[in-house]
Structures are given as C-alpha cells and as structure tokens.
Design a protein around this motif. Structure first.
Motif, PDB file in Angstrom:
ATOM      1  N   ILE A 144       0.836  -1.208   0.000  1.00 46.48           N
ATOM      2  CA  ILE A 144       0.000   0.000   0.000  1.00 46.48           C
ATOM      3  C   ILE A 144       0.864   1.250   0.000  1.00 46.48           C
ATOM      4  CG2 ILE A 144      -1.670   1.316   1.361  1.00 46.48           C
ATOM      5  CD1 ILE A 144      -2.818  -1.366   2.309  1.00 46.48           C
ATOM      6  N   ARG A 145       1.941   1.233   0.795  1.00 48.64           N
ATOM      7  CA  ARG A 145       2.819   2.401   0.910  1.00 48.64           C
ATOM      8  C   ARG A 145       3.464   2.772  -0.429  1.00 48.64           C
ATOM      9  NH1 ARG A 145       2.770   5.573   5.632  1.00 48.64           N
ATOM     10  NH2 ARG A 145       2.351   4.214   7.422  1.00 48.64           N
ATOM     11  N   ILE A 146       3.854   1.770  -1.192  1.00 48.00           N
ATOM     12  CA  ILE A 146       4.589   2.047  -2.432  1.00 48.00           C
ATOM     13  C   ILE A 146       3.672   2.130  -3.647  1.00 48.00           C
ATOM     14  CG2 ILE A 146       6.664   0.941  -1.535  1.00 48.00           C
ATOM     15  CD1 ILE A 146       6.018  -1.479  -3.293  1.00 48.00           C
ATOM     16  N   SER A 147       2.353   2.134  -3.407  1.00 50.47           N
ATOM     17  CA  SER A 147       1.401   2.146  -4.522  1.00 50.47           C
ATOM     18  C   SER A 147       1.276   3.550  -5.109  1.00 50.47           C
ATOM     19  CB  SER A 147       0.035   1.636  -4.044  1.00 50.47           C
ATOM     20  OG  SER A 147      -0.859   1.528  -5.123  1.00 50.47           O
ATOM     21  N   LYS A 148       2.290   3.933  -5.849  1.00 50.00           N
ATOM     22  CA  LYS A 148       2.320   5.196  -6.586  1.00 50.00           C
ATOM     23  C   LYS A 148       2.825   4.912  -8.000  1.00 50.00           C
ATOM     24  CE  LYS A 148       1.366   7.580  -2.819  1.00 50.00           C
ATOM     25  NZ  LYS A 148       0.091   8.311  -2.638  1.00 50.00           N
ATOM     26  N   LYS A 149       2.622   5.855  -8.885  1.00 53.38           N
ATOM     27  CA  LYS A 149       3.057   5.668 -10.272  1.00 53.38           C
ATOM     28  C   LYS A 149       4.528   6.044 -10.412  1.00 53.38           C
ATOM     29  CE  LYS A 149      -1.444   6.369 -12.478  1.00 53.38           C
ATOM     30  NZ  LYS A 149      -2.210   7.150 -13.483  1.00 53.38           N
ATOM     31  N   TRP A 150       5.396   5.065 -10.173  1.00 50.41           N
ATOM     32  CA  TRP A 150       6.826   5.341 -10.252  1.00 50.41           C
ATOM     33  C   TRP A 150       7.581   4.356 -11.136  1.00 50.41           C
ATOM     34  CZ3 TRP A 150       9.770   1.360  -8.136  1.00 50.41           C
ATOM     35  CH2 TRP A 150       9.115   0.509  -7.235  1.00 50.41           C
ATOM     36  N   LEU A 151       6.894   3.338 -11.659  1.00 49.62           N
ATOM     37  CA  LEU A 151       7.550   2.376 -12.547  1.00 49.62           C
ATOM     38  C   LEU A 151       7.219   2.696 -14.002  1.00 49.62           C
ATOM     39  CD1 LEU A 151       7.178  -1.049 -10.723  1.00 49.62           C
ATOM     40  CD2 LEU A 151       9.298   0.094 -11.368  1.00 49.62           C
ATOM     41  N   LYS A 152       8.224   2.841 -14.803  1.00 53.65           N
ATOM     42  CA  LYS A 152       8.033   3.184 -16.213  1.00 53.65           C
ATOM     43  C   LYS A 152       7.790   1.913 -17.024  1.00 53.65           C
ATOM     44  CE  LYS A 152      10.051   6.037 -19.868  1.00 53.65           C
ATOM     45  NZ  LYS A 152       9.722   5.149 -20.978  1.00 53.65           N
ATOM     46  N   THR A 154       5.838   0.322 -20.950  1.00 55.61           N
ATOM     47  CA  THR A 154       5.703   0.665 -22.370  1.00 55.61           C
ATOM     48  C   THR A 154       4.556   1.630 -22.622  1.00 55.61           C
ATOM     49  OG1 THR A 154       4.336  -1.307 -22.660  1.00 55.61           O
ATOM     50  CG2 THR A 154       6.684  -1.513 -23.148  1.00 55.61           C
ATOM     51  N   ILE A 155       3.709   1.828 -21.623  1.00 49.16           N
ATOM     52  CA  ILE A 155       2.587   2.763 -21.794  1.00 49.16           C
ATOM     53  C   ILE A 155       2.640   3.886 -20.768  1.00 49.16           C
ATOM     54  CG2 ILE A 155       1.067   1.027 -22.809  1.00 49.16           C
ATOM     55  CD1 ILE A 155      -0.329   0.830 -20.087  1.00 49.16           C
ATOM     56  N   GLY A 156       3.826   4.142 -20.226  1.00 50.91           N
ATOM     57  CA  GLY A 156       3.968   5.228 -19.270  1.00 50.91           C
ATOM     58  C   GLY A 156       4.166   4.714 -17.857  1.00 50.91           C
ATOM     59  N   TYR A 157       4.140   5.627 -16.903  1.00 50.00           N
ATOM     60  CA  TYR A 157       4.374   5.259 -15.507  1.00 50.00           C
ATOM     61  C   TYR A 157       3.126   4.628 -14.914  1.00 50.00           C
ATOM     62  CZ  TYR A 157       8.876   7.567 -15.542  1.00 50.00           C
ATOM     63  OH  TYR A 157      10.175   7.893 -15.812  1.00 50.00           O
ATOM     64  N   ARG A 158       3.339   3.518 -14.200  1.00 48.24           N
ATOM     65  CA  ARG A 158       2.221   2.758 -13.645  1.00 48.24           C
ATOM     66  C   ARG A 158       2.487   2.394 -12.189  1.00 48.24           C
ATOM     67  NH1 ARG A 158      -0.827   0.203 -17.837  1.00 48.24           N
ATOM     68  NH2 ARG A 158      -2.102  -0.591 -16.124  1.00 48.24           N
ATOM     69  N   PHE A 159       1.419   1.994 -11.491  1.00 54.75           N
ATOM     70  CA  PHE A 159       1.558   1.442 -10.148  1.00 54.75           C
ATOM     71  C   PHE A 159       2.291   0.100 -10.248  1.00 54.75           C
ATOM     72  CE2 PHE A 159      -2.216   4.109  -9.975  1.00 54.75           C
ATOM     73  CZ  PHE A 159      -2.001   4.842  -8.812  1.00 54.75           C
ATOM     74  N   ARG A 176       7.021  -7.208 -26.055  1.00 56.86           N
ATOM     75  CA  ARG A 176       7.072  -6.249 -24.949  1.00 56.86           C
ATOM     76  C   ARG A 176       6.031  -5.146 -25.092  1.00 56.86           C
ATOM     77  NH1 ARG A 176      11.912  -6.832 -22.102  1.00 56.86           N
ATOM     78  NH2 ARG A 176      13.448  -8.139 -23.159  1.00 56.86           N
ATOM     79  N   THR A 177       5.719  -4.811 -26.330  1.00 53.24           N
ATOM     80  CA  THR A 177       4.780  -3.709 -26.561  1.00 53.24           C
ATOM     81  C   THR A 177       3.320  -4.125 -26.427  1.00 53.24           C
ATOM     82  OG1 THR A 177       4.904  -4.196 -28.932  1.00 53.24           O
ATOM     83  CG2 THR A 177       6.359  -2.465 -28.068  1.00 53.24           C
ATOM     84  N   ASP A 178       3.071  -5.406 -26.142  1.00 52.66           N
ATOM     85  CA  ASP A 178       1.690  -5.879 -26.064  1.00 52.66           C
ATOM     86  C   ASP A 178       1.033  -5.597 -24.723  1.00 52.66           C
ATOM     87  OD1 ASP A 178       1.993  -6.809 -28.592  1.00 52.66           O
ATOM     88  OD2 ASP A 178       2.279  -8.905 -28.042  1.00 52.66           O
ATOM     89  N   GLY A 179       1.807  -5.199 -23.721  1.00 50.46           N
ATOM     90  CA  GLY A 179       1.242  -4.975 -22.394  1.00 50.46           C
ATOM     91  C   GLY A 179       2.085  -4.006 -21.596  1.00 50.46           C
ATOM     92  N   PRO A 180       1.704  -3.751 -20.349  1.00 47.25           N
ATOM     93  CA  PRO A 180       2.427  -2.790 -19.502  1.00 47.25           C
ATOM     94  C   PRO A 180       3.693  -3.415 -18.902  1.00 47.25           C
ATOM     95  CG  PRO A 180       0.566  -3.680 -18.299  1.00 47.25           C
ATOM     96  CD  PRO A 180       0.474  -4.246 -19.685  1.00 47.25           C
ATOM     97  N   PHE A 181       4.671  -3.728 -19.770  1.00 46.84           N
ATOM     98  CA  PHE A 181       5.910  -4.362 -19.327  1.00 46.84           C
ATOM     99  C   PHE A 181       6.968  -3.310 -18.981  1.00 46.84           C
ATOM    100  CE2 PHE A 181       4.032  -7.722 -21.984  1.00 46.84           C
ATOM    101  CZ  PHE A 181       4.113  -8.789 -21.104  1.00 46.84           C
ATOM    102  N   ILE A 182       7.728  -3.556 -17.908  1.00 50.58           N
ATOM    103  CA  ILE A 182       8.863  -2.704 -17.568  1.00 50.58           C
ATOM    104  C   ILE A 182      10.139  -3.395 -18.034  1.00 50.58           C
ATOM    105  CG2 ILE A 182       7.681  -1.746 -15.572  1.00 50.58           C
ATOM    106  CD1 ILE A 182       9.364  -3.543 -13.799  1.00 50.58           C
ATOM    107  N   ASP A 183      11.272  -2.687 -17.892  1.00 52.95           N
ATOM    108  CA  ASP A 183      12.548  -3.286 -18.285  1.00 52.95           C
ATOM    109  C   ASP A 183      12.889  -4.452 -17.364  1.00 52.95           C
ATOM    110  OD1 ASP A 183      12.813  -1.482 -20.281  1.00 52.95           O
ATOM    111  OD2 ASP A 183      14.073  -0.098 -19.144  1.00 52.95           O
ATOM    112  N   GLU A 184      13.659  -5.391 -17.876  1.00 54.36           N
ATOM    113  CA  GLU A 184      13.999  -6.577 -17.099  1.00 54.36           C
ATOM    114  C   GLU A 184      14.844  -6.257 -15.871  1.00 54.36           C
ATOM    115  OE1 GLU A 184      15.867  -9.165 -19.828  1.00 54.36           O
ATOM    116  OE2 GLU A 184      14.044  -9.583 -20.967  1.00 54.36           O
TER     117      GLU A 184
END
Length: 554
Positions: A144-152, A154-159, A176-184
């Motif tokens: 809950i504490r870290i539930s902010k939009k800080w992870l980048k 393929t579709i922008g910053y997400r929770f 990778r472009t098919d979903g909200p994937f972050i870098d490995e």
C-alpha cells in the motif's frame, strides 16, 4: 532553538564525547525525544530527521523527506560537519538506515520524466531492506505504501501492481509492446506470465493492429481467461485497413455457413485463426452459428428494406428456420413471406395475409391473370344451375376405391390409426355429390389485406369443396374416347386424394396415381387388390369390418 544555539550545542556535545565523560541516560533520552531540530517539514526530534547526503539525491524525485534544513537561511552547510554527533543522537545519516522514511515519504511527482533509473533502483533498495528486516511493515502495508506511479512501462508510468516484468516465458506468446511491461532490470512486479493476464486483458484497448490483438488473444486463451464485465466482453474486429473496431459479443458469430449475415453480424472465422474460435465460444459465449432469433431479425431487416432476395438466399433462410425454428415462433415474428416476381428472377417479400400457396398450378395461372398478389386463403363458389344430386356409390365412390384408400392409409408410413382412417373414409362417403352435363363454372374470390377483392372464374369438370363437403362433377361419357377418360380420371383422383389427405399433402401424388389407374379399371376389386400388392398395401381386419358396414349389400 536558534541556529547558533544548535551549532553551539553540537560543538559542546562533540567536545564532551572526546572526554571520559558519559552522558546521563535521561539526558540522552531528552535529546532524542525533544523537538529542537529544524527540517524541511518543520521542527522535529532527532529520531525523525535525516541529514542529506549524496546517496539521497536519486530518491528525491519521488519522495518528500524530513531533511535537516541546511539552507543558508537556517543551519547552512556547516551542519554536515556534525554528522557523527547527529547520528549518535538518532538522526538518519546513511541511506540504508532511512528505508522506512523513504517508503513513508514516497509520492507521485508532477513531472514523471524526473524519475531516473537511479531513482527506481534506490527505491527498490529500500524495499528490499524493509522486506528483509520484516519489522517495519507487513507485505500488505508495504504494498500500500509504495502504490504510486513510479515504474516506467511501455505505456507510461504505472503502479507496481499494474506492471509486468518481461522474460522468456512471456516471449513465447507476446511482445514487450503488447502490455504494460517494464525493463527486465526492474524489480517488484509480476514475474509469472500466467499471473499477468488480467493486466494484459485490461491493456487490450490500447492496441489497434491485428497481429498484436491476435497474440494477446492467444495468450489469454492459454491462461484460461474470461471477461469479468460487459466492457471486457467486447471483441476487436479489423476493417479493410486493419484498423478495426470494438464490438459487443451479441454482434458476433463464429461461422455463417449460409453467407447471409455479412452486413448484420461480425463473422469471426473471416478475421481470426481457427484455434481462437473455441476461445471466443468458451470465454465470450459467442454462438457457433446465427440463432433462429438472428435469422428472424435478418428477415425483419429484409422486410423493412424492400430487399429482393435471390432464390438461393431465400432457400438458405427457410432451410435453416424450418429445421431449427418452431411454427409458433415464425408465425409471431415474420410479417412477410416470399413471393415470386413476375418481372424478375428475384424474390419479393409480401404481407403474409396476401400470399397464396400455389399448390394448384391451374388456380395459380388463373389468378396470375388478375392479380400479382395472391392470397393465402381463397373462397370459391359454383354456379349450381342444372346440378343434380346423385348417389356417389352408384357412380364414383365404389367399394374398390374405398378399399384402395383404406389400404393406402393403413401403410405404417402414414401413421394413421384405424379410428382416424374410418373417420376419413366416412367423411368421403358423407360428401354431397352433384352432377351436371355441362362443365362446372367455379367462382374464386381473394380478399387482399389492402381491402381489394380479386375475383376469377374457371371452368372445370371436377371440383371438391372440402369445407362445404360438396363434390361437383361433370357427367362422364365413357364413350367420348380415351383422352377425355384419362382427363376425367386425373382430375377425379386428384380431387379425392386432396380431400382425403389434406393434412398429409406430401402423399397426395402417390395416392392420386393409384386412384387414377384404378379408375381406368372401373375400380374392379380384384384389379384393385392386384394394384395394392406391389405397393405392400393391404386391408387389415379392422378395416374389413368397416368396409363391410359401409357396403353391406356387397
């Protein structure tokens, strides 16, 4: 406390620490608990303060922390000279010791571009420290504490819980472009590709290219996903430019074998791979073929549009609904019926109250001369001048004829019990037979739904009015030649067969042929029995008793 007071106190504290003098425990508690240090969040006690250092720089874009105010308006940079003293008083001076403050102070920046990889790595390091310590937050509280939009992604910053970490398992199904994937290199998000299907499904709306959509559908199929809302039940259908549209499942069908619904429904086998069709059937509830209801709706469209059908399309429609629809449903749903057009090879749709089933070619030809809109029901009357009532048993309804009809009706394929057979024959015997030496003039009247009445007259040698239980016949002259005899036999056999089998008209032709041949043999009983044998027709015991009662003198 003023700046000078604080700096003087810290200087004294340092000097005393370099001597054997030991601070009383009560005094140390007071130093740590009392609020005397000024921070960016106001005055706080040392236990709730952080002394800024280079390690904290990367975390600044996504946190709001209680750093000791080292601005020129407050303590200035000189405060950093007392790092050890502040640390001994409880101030956080090392990044690794401030993980709790980082998580508590995390926030969403107004400018997401300020979040660098170093920012995320620093935050992940804090999360790792807290997960290992296990004495600050429970896993749920930490999430809950870290539930902010800080992870980048393929579709922008997400929770964090709205992100996926791409690996080789995903690569078998998706890009990778098919979903909200972050870098490995990032940590703290879904790793198991089978657990990420809700996010992938929720991301479908972001795509418009057919190959991408197909990949995602294949992945969702492998995961056994099913839509959990009406919005999620929409299906993407491409157009000519492969930039398609989202449609509801009710507008879709897997197959259209008759090829009638191209303008009414989205037929999925035209757009998607065969392997996916079962997925849409099971997960979305898409029908394999259009239902009877869909066929009726299609007919409604044709009715209102004035559409002229081809014979092939008309046959396809009625072939389906006759097999799968009930008579009650069709009677309630369909307002118009197919009618042949005299000036075109297409089929017209006409009000069902104005449609005549042309099972009598002569009657059809007669009315086509008067109206292009035949009617379902017809009323007829006969000019009765010079008509004489006769005993049918004396001239036409011979015992041999009744034997033949009873044998035909007793055939198992007719599915007619003895009681029904006897009622049918009795109805024939009860008909009033009228004879004339002149041809019979029959008047027909058709009432159209528009109120128009179409009248027609015809000259006939045989006419049966089943509803009135009357049989009209021109007197037969057997010496007039074989042509007239066979003509009379033909019309007579057709009239009798239609009167007897009006509920089973599929068998009228077969019975008519037998009666016609027996007529030419004057219904000789031995000849009739001979005719019946090759057709496996016979008179059973119950029918023999009935026959004897109907013809007692024989």
């Amino acid at each position: 406390m003023t700046k000078e007071n604080v700096l003087s106190f810290l200087s004294c504290y340092r000097q005393l620490n370099n001597t054997p003098y030991m601070f009383p425990s009560d005094l140390m508690i007071c130093i740590r608990d009392l609020w005397w240090l000024r921070t960016r969040h106001g005055v706080k006690n040392p236990l709730n303060c952080i002394l800024f250092g280079p390690d904290w720089q990367s975390i600044l874009p996504i946190t709001d922390l209680p750093f000791i105010d080292d601005s020129d308006n407050c303590y200035g940079k000189v405060i950093h000279e007392y790092k050890e003293e502040l640390n001994s008083m409880g101030v956080i001076v090392e990044f690794k010791d401030g993980a709790k403050f980082v998580v508590e102070g995390i926030c969403s920046p107004s400018d997401s571009t300020s979040i660098t990889p170093a920012t995320v790595f620093s935050l992940l390091e804090c999360i790792r420290i807290l997960m290992q310590a296990r004495n600050y937050f429970s896993p749920i509280a930490l999430s809950i504490r870290i539930s902010k939009k800080w992870l980048k992604t393929t579709i922008g910053y997400r929770f964090p819980d709205k992100c996926l970490l791409f690996n080789s398992s995903w690569g078998s199904y998706l890009k990778r472009t098919d979903g909200p994937f972050i870098d490995e290199d990032f940590y703290g998000v879904t790793l198991d590709f089978r657990k990420g299907y809700p996010l992938i499904a929720s991301h479908l709306d972001f795509h418009v290219q057919l190959p991408t959509i197909v990949r995602i559908y294949n992945y969702l199929s492998k995961c056994g996903w099913k839509p959990d809302s009406e919005v999620a039940k929409r299906i993407w259908i491409p157009n000519l430019n492969q930039i398609g549209e989202w449609v509801i499942t009710e507008e879709c069908v897997l197959h259209d074998k008759d090829g009638l619904f191209s303008s009414q429904l989205k037929v999925l086998d035209k757009y998607l791979e065969t392997e996916l069709l079962d997925f849409f059937s099971n997960a979305f509830g898409v029908g394999e073929y259009p239902s009877v209801d869909k066929y009726c709706n299609l007919w409604k469209v044709w009715e209102s549009s004035g559409h002229r059908l081809s014979h092939a399309d008309c046959c396809k429609f009625w072939s389906f609904v006759s097999k799968h629809g009930s008579a009650e449903t069709l009677a309630d749903r369909l307002v118009k019926l197919p009618v042949e057009s005299s000036d075109s090879d297409r089929i017209l749709l006409s009000n069902k109250h104005d449609v005549f089933i042309a099972d009598d070619p002569q009657l059809k030809d007669l009315f086509e001369r008067f109206s292009s809109q035949p009617l379902f029901e017809e009323t007829s009357s006969v000019d009765v001048a010079q008509l004489n009532q006769v005993n049918p048993k004396e001239i036409l309804i011979a015992k041999g004829l009744v034997m033949l009809i009873l044998g035909f009706l007793a055939n198992p394929v007719m599915k007619m019990g003895a009681k029904k057979r006897h009622e049918t024959i009795q109805g024939l015997l009860n008909i009033t037979f009228l004879e004339t030496v002149e041809p019979i003039t029959v008047n027909y009247s058709l009432s159209l739904s528009s109120g128009e009445i179409v009248n027609a007259r015809a000259s006939k040698i045989i006419h049966l009015n089943r509803k009135a239980s009357m049989f009209f016949a021109q007197k037969l002259d057997r010496s007039s030649g074989y042509k007239n005899l066979i003509e009379y036999a033909t019309y007579f056999s057709e009239a009798i067969s239609e009167g007897v089998l009006w509920e089973k008209n599929d068998h009228v032709g077969a019975l008519s042929e037998l009666i016609k041949l027996a007529f030419m043999l004057e219904f000789n009983e031995e000849a009739v029995i001979f005719l019946m044998k090759p057709k496996n027709l016979q008179i059973i015991k119950k029918d023999k008793k009935f026959l004897a009662s109907a013809f007692p003198s024989d």
